[in-house]
Design a protein around this motif. Structure first.
Motif, PDB file in Angstrom:
ATOM      1  N   GLY A   1       0.981  -1.152  -0.020  1.00 42.27           N
ATOM      2  CA  GLY A   1       0.007   0.134   0.082  1.00 42.27           C
ATOM      3  C   GLY A   1       0.718   1.288  -0.068  1.00 42.27           C
ATOM      4  N   ILE A   2       2.121   1.181   0.792  1.00 37.20           N
ATOM      5  CA  ILE A   2       2.821   2.269   0.880  1.00 37.20           C
ATOM      6  C   ILE A   2       3.491   2.620  -0.460  1.00 37.20           C
ATOM      7  CG2 ILE A   2       5.137   3.378   2.044  1.00 37.20           C
ATOM      8  CD1 ILE A   2       4.243   1.793   4.339  1.00 37.20           C
ATOM      9  N   VAL A   3       3.868   1.452  -0.889  1.00 38.42           N
ATOM     10  CA  VAL A   3       4.626   1.802  -2.305  1.00 38.42           C
ATOM     11  C   VAL A   3       3.808   2.397  -3.408  1.00 38.42           C
ATOM     12  CG1 VAL A   3       5.981   0.489  -4.377  1.00 38.42           C
ATOM     13  CG2 VAL A   3       6.419   0.068  -1.887  1.00 38.42           C
ATOM     14  N   SER A   4       2.410   1.566  -3.297  1.00 38.58           N
ATOM     15  CA  SER A   4       1.237   2.139  -4.463  1.00 38.58           C
ATOM     16  C   SER A   4       1.149   3.700  -4.479  1.00 38.58           C
ATOM     17  CB  SER A   4      -0.101   1.315  -4.076  1.00 38.58           C
ATOM     18  OG  SER A   4       0.217   0.062  -4.306  1.00 38.58           O
ATOM     19  N   HIS A   5       1.098   4.150  -3.098  1.00 40.25           N
ATOM     20  CA  HIS A   5       0.668   5.498  -3.026  1.00 40.25           C
ATOM     21  C   HIS A   5       1.794   6.205  -3.275  1.00 40.25           C
ATOM     22  CE1 HIS A   5      -3.100   6.367  -0.483  1.00 40.25           C
ATOM     23  NE2 HIS A   5      -3.033   5.840  -1.299  1.00 40.25           N
ATOM     24  N   ALA A   6       3.033   5.926  -3.072  1.00 39.47           N
ATOM     25  CA  ALA A   6       4.527   6.436  -3.460  1.00 39.47           C
ATOM     26  C   ALA A   6       4.478   6.834  -4.915  1.00 39.47           C
ATOM     27  CB  ALA A   6       5.515   5.745  -3.086  1.00 39.47           C
ATOM     28  N   ALA A   7       4.035   5.749  -5.603  1.00 41.88           N
ATOM     29  CA  ALA A   7       4.051   5.586  -7.135  1.00 41.88           C
ATOM     30  C   ALA A   7       2.933   6.936  -7.534  1.00 41.88           C
ATOM     31  CB  ALA A   7       3.671   4.175  -7.804  1.00 41.88           C
TER      32      ALA A   7
ATOM     33  N   THR B   1      11.362  20.960  -0.909  1.00 42.82           N
ATOM     34  CA  THR B   1      11.112  19.354  -0.799  1.00 42.82           C
ATOM     35  C   THR B   1      10.139  19.169   0.518  1.00 42.82           C
ATOM     36  OG1 THR B   1      13.540  19.373  -0.606  1.00 42.82           O
ATOM     37  CG2 THR B   1      12.737  17.428   0.243  1.00 42.82           C
ATOM     38  N   ALA B   2      10.106  20.147   1.394  1.00 40.24           N
ATOM     39  CA  ALA B   2       9.058  20.000   2.357  1.00 40.24           C
ATOM     40  C   ALA B   2       7.624  20.102   1.907  1.00 40.24           C
ATOM     41  CB  ALA B   2       9.170  21.052   3.626  1.00 40.24           C
ATOM     42  N   SER B   3       7.322  21.086   0.832  1.00 36.92           N
ATOM     43  CA  SER B   3       6.062  21.221   0.453  1.00 36.92           C
ATOM     44  C   SER B   3       5.671  20.190  -0.246  1.00 36.92           C
ATOM     45  CB  SER B   3       6.066  22.398  -0.336  1.00 36.92           C
ATOM     46  OG  SER B   3       6.908  23.449  -0.019  1.00 36.92           O
ATOM     47  N   GLY B   4       6.754  19.537  -1.049  1.00 40.34           N
ATOM     48  CA  GLY B   4       6.124  18.313  -1.708  1.00 40.34           C
ATOM     49  C   GLY B   4       5.815  17.187  -0.875  1.00 40.34           C
ATOM     50  N   PHE B   5       6.587  16.902   0.063  1.00 41.67           N
ATOM     51  CA  PHE B   5       6.322  15.968   1.063  1.00 41.67           C
ATOM     52  C   PHE B   5       4.877  16.041   1.602  1.00 41.67           C
ATOM     53  CE2 PHE B   5       6.557  14.511   5.519  1.00 41.67           C
ATOM     54  CZ  PHE B   5       6.846  13.204   5.482  1.00 41.67           C
ATOM     55  N   PHE B   6       4.647  17.375   2.199  1.00 36.98           N
ATOM     56  CA  PHE B   6       3.260  17.565   2.769  1.00 36.98           C
ATOM     57  C   PHE B   6       2.204  17.326   1.963  1.00 36.98           C
ATOM     58  CE2 PHE B   6       5.951  19.265   6.256  1.00 36.98           C
ATOM     59  CZ  PHE B   6       5.633  18.233   7.320  1.00 36.98           C
ATOM     60  N   PHE B   7       2.234  18.020   0.735  1.00 34.02           N
ATOM     61  CA  PHE B   7       1.298  17.692  -0.448  1.00 34.02           C
ATOM     62  C   PHE B   7       0.907  16.220  -0.542  1.00 34.02           C
ATOM     63  CE2 PHE B   7       2.005  22.017  -2.336  1.00 34.02           C
ATOM     64  CZ  PHE B   7       0.693  22.407  -2.200  1.00 34.02           C
ATOM     65  N   ALA B   8       2.099  15.479  -0.673  1.00 34.50           N
ATOM     66  CA  ALA B   8       2.076  14.020  -0.712  1.00 34.50           C
ATOM     67  C   ALA B   8       1.300  13.140   0.505  1.00 34.50           C
ATOM     68  CB  ALA B   8       3.462  13.237  -1.017  1.00 34.50           C
ATOM     69  N   VAL B   9       1.683  13.897   1.705  1.00 27.39           N
ATOM     70  CA  VAL B   9       1.089  13.139   2.824  1.00 27.39           C
ATOM     71  C   VAL B   9      -0.424  13.550   2.939  1.00 27.39           C
ATOM     72  CG1 VAL B   9       1.094  13.741   5.339  1.00 27.39           C
ATOM     73  CG2 VAL B   9       3.129  13.543   4.471  1.00 27.39           C
ATOM     74  N   VAL B  10      -0.922  14.934   2.712  1.00 29.52           N
ATOM     75  CA  VAL B  10      -2.255  15.140   2.742  1.00 29.52           C
ATOM     76  C   VAL B  10      -2.990  14.235   1.651  1.00 29.52           C
ATOM     77  CG1 VAL B  10      -3.904  17.030   2.529  1.00 29.52           C
ATOM     78  CG2 VAL B  10      -1.671  17.315   3.632  1.00 29.52           C
ATOM     79  N   LEU B  11      -2.546  14.259   0.483  1.00 32.10           N
ATOM     80  CA  LEU B  11      -3.342  13.707  -0.523  1.00 32.10           C
ATOM     81  C   LEU B  11      -3.300  12.139  -0.387  1.00 32.10           C
ATOM     82  CD1 LEU B  11      -2.986  16.280  -2.158  1.00 32.10           C
ATOM     83  CD2 LEU B  11      -3.567  14.833  -4.149  1.00 32.10           C
ATOM     84  N   SER B  12      -2.295  11.363   0.285  1.00 29.27           N
ATOM     85  CA  SER B  12      -2.445  10.250   0.541  1.00 29.27           C
ATOM     86  C   SER B  12      -3.248   9.746   1.620  1.00 29.27           C
ATOM     87  CB  SER B  12      -0.993   9.624   1.053  1.00 29.27           C
ATOM     88  OG  SER B  12      -1.032   8.439   1.616  1.00 29.27           O
TER      89      SER B  12
END
Lengths: 315, 265
Positions: free
Chosen positions: B132-138, B186-197
């Motif tokens: 699941g983690i890898v799927s969301h990363a992709a 980097t932090a913005s990209g990370f948090f965008f991904a966190v919220v969407l995931s």
């Protein structure tokens, strides 16, 4: 790429190759598998086997039992997928455009606050959005109950509007009714992409200088005329592009349809899920439906691109 | 007059966006087991249930957090090299790679979800939380890829020239000049991904294969038995987390610039 590859030590090159392979495998293979399996064959009482048959596609367009009988059930699902997504994305862009225009004229600070608000609602899961509208539209607790309490229902009955609403499928003999209706489905889908429309229209609109507007104003144009004759032509391309993006996004809407649409007006995403993980369990047929959904999305995008291309050419 | 009309219009639109969110928040206060609006017999008991007593919600929340932070870290790590190549070389290969990596995000997620079911099914790891983690990363690699590209393009090339004339190698320049300036992006990209995931539903719905559930999947499953007010607490938690995270991005990064506004204004 080649020169940097050869100038580096072997372990570095191997790491790099493994990394590229990993990205490609993860991001591309799932799509290839869907495509390959769509030609497979379902075995009764078992899973499925690889194959190269067009049966699944035949079933999609004319039904499994063709030529004895024809069924357009899945074409109907495809039609509803396209219809809901198109209406909702056009509505969202049409209503968010004036909003974003006004927003970009505010101070930088006010803009940031609005952006946070929309980003937060944009990321809100489809599940939560549907939950909110479900409470608002359900017969026992939401607007219908409110209408009844406040006497609006009585008033509608007396004035005859309830019969009109019944003709539109928005009322039962006793009260207004929003579930399940196309109205609720499209309303929720429009809501779902509204913040996306704001975020996508924000860059092109915020780049339009105030000087342009002021120039038109000094020549005596009213604010609405300015938007219509100056702003709108400047952002035609992003407007159409936004409609396209929202459309593709909405093709995959699942929860909204499952909750708000009547079963005979369901979309492909529902039947894809049913086939792959749900009750009917026919992975090859589910894949074929997914491929067709993807092709439909691509066709719409290409048509949009062509329309925009012609547009640019004639300017 | 015109100002008043535009204020009213903006207010109405904000209300329409806020309405279902407000309703969900209010419904969380219900005392009974059913979801009413306005809430009956207001209580905070539902919050206790969600965070403390009800095992099923606590576990889903844990899964959501693990998947969100795990996949966002992975997505940022995977996006960095592509973004860097794209910026340094901008050759056809790096553009192709970036395009292919963004495909899962650009196409309807239900199709990627179906594909992942087959993909993990073949490798025998369907229903494992790491898959699941890898799927969301992709799925979300496109987000850090975008913020990083925006960031790299806004770097001042003269700093790099200065570093090069003073004899810094590519890796030294990367460490001392590029990396510090790229931290907010980097932090913005990370948090965008966190919220969407965190909020993603359909792909987890497919790949979890009923072996585990995240908060969104759990809510959808309970949705069939009618809504309960405890679910609304989950919604409130998520909305608050999103607002907090985006406020942080706005505070430490440049939100309008990240979203593509004109920099000079």
């Amino acid at each position: 790429m080649a020169d940097t590859l050869s100038s580096q030590p072997l372990p570095m090159r191997l790491t790099r190759l493994a990394y590229i392979a990993g990205i490609l495998i993860l991001c591309i293979t799932p799509f290839l598998l869907v495509f390959a399996i769509s030609f497979g064959e379902k075995i009764e009482g078992a899973a499925w086997v690889w194959g190269f048959e067009l049966d699944n596609y035949k079933r999609f367009f004319v039904g499994a039992d063709y030529p004895n009988t024809t069924s357009f059930l899945y074409l109907k699902f495809l039609w509803y997928s396209l219809y809901y997504a198109m209406v909702a994305s056009i509505l969202a862009v049409a209503t968010s455009f004036p909003f974003v225009w006004l927003m970009t004229r505010l101070s930088r600070r006010a803009q940031t606050c609005w952006l946070i608000f929309f980003l937060a609602s944009l990321t809100l899961s489809e599940v939560f959005v549907v939950m909110g509208w479900d409470i608002l539209l359900s017969n026992r607790s939401g607007l219908p109950a409110l209408f009844k309490e406040t006497g609006v229902t009585e008033w509608l009955k007396v004035t005859g509007w309830l019969d009109v609403l019944r003709d539109w499928g928005l009322a039962s003999p006793r009260n207004v009714r929003f579930k399940p209706t196309e109205f609720a489905t499209i309303l929720t889908m429009t809501y779902l992409v509204w913040p996306y429309a704001v975020i996508l229209l924000y860059p092109p609109l915020s780049k339009i200088n105030n000087e342009v507007v002021e120039a038109a104003r000094t020549m005596g144009a009213g604010p609405i005329t300015v938007v219509r004759t100056v702003v709108l032509p400047m952002v035609r391309t992003p407007l159409i592009g936004t409609v396209m993006l929202l459309f593709v996004f909405l093709l995959g809407a699942y929860v909204t349809i499952a909750v708000f649409a009547a079963p005979d007006k369901h979309t492909l995403s529902i039947s894809v899920y049913e086939a792959v993980r749900g009750a009917t369990l026919n992975a090859p047929f589910g894949s074929a439906q997914a491929v067709i959904l993807l092709i439909a999305a691509t066709i719409v995008l290409v048509l949009g691109r062509v329309a925009l291309g012609n547009d640019e050419g004639t300017k | 007059m015109g100002k008043l009309i535009s204020r009213i219009f903006m207010g109405t639109m904000a209300l329409w966006i806020a309405l279902p969110i407000l309703v969900v928040c209010a419904a969380a206060l219900n005392g009974g087991r059913t979801m009413f609006f306005p809430p009956e017999d207001p209580t905070l008991q539902r919050f206790v249930e969600f965070f403390v007593t009800e095992e099923i919600w606590i576990r889903s929340l844990q899964n959501s957090l693990i998947i969100a932070f795990g996949s966002a870290s992975l997505a940022v790590l995977a996006a960095w090299p592509i973004a860097y190549w794209l910026w340094r070389k901008a050759d056809r290969f790096s553009k192709l790679l970036a395009g292919l990596a963004s495909m899962p995000f650009a196409l309807p997620p239900i199709i990627f979800g179906v594909g992942l079911v087959f993909f993990w099914g073949f490798s025998g790891s369907l229903g494992e939380i790491w898959s699941g983690i890898v799927s969301h990363a992709a799925l979300f690699i496109a987000l850090p890829l975008t913020t990083l590209s925006i960031g790299l393009q806004s770097l001042d090339r003269s700093h790099l020239d200065a570093a090069a004339t003073m004899g810094a190698t590519e890796s030294t320049a990367f460490r001392t000049v590029i990396l510090p300036q790229m931290l907010p992006f980097t932090a913005s990209g990370f948090f965008f991904a966190v919220v969407l995931s965190f909020n993603e539903f359909i792909v987890v719905f497919f790949v979890s294969a009923s072996a585990y559930s995240t908060v969104t999947v759990q809510i959808f499953n309970s949705l069939r038995n009618g809504f309960t007010p405890t679910m609304a607490v989950g919604a409130i938690t998520f909305i608050s987390a999103s607002i907090l995270i985006f406020s942080l991005i706005a505070r430490f990064g440049n939100l309008p610039q990240l979203l593509g506004a004109d920099k000079s204004k």
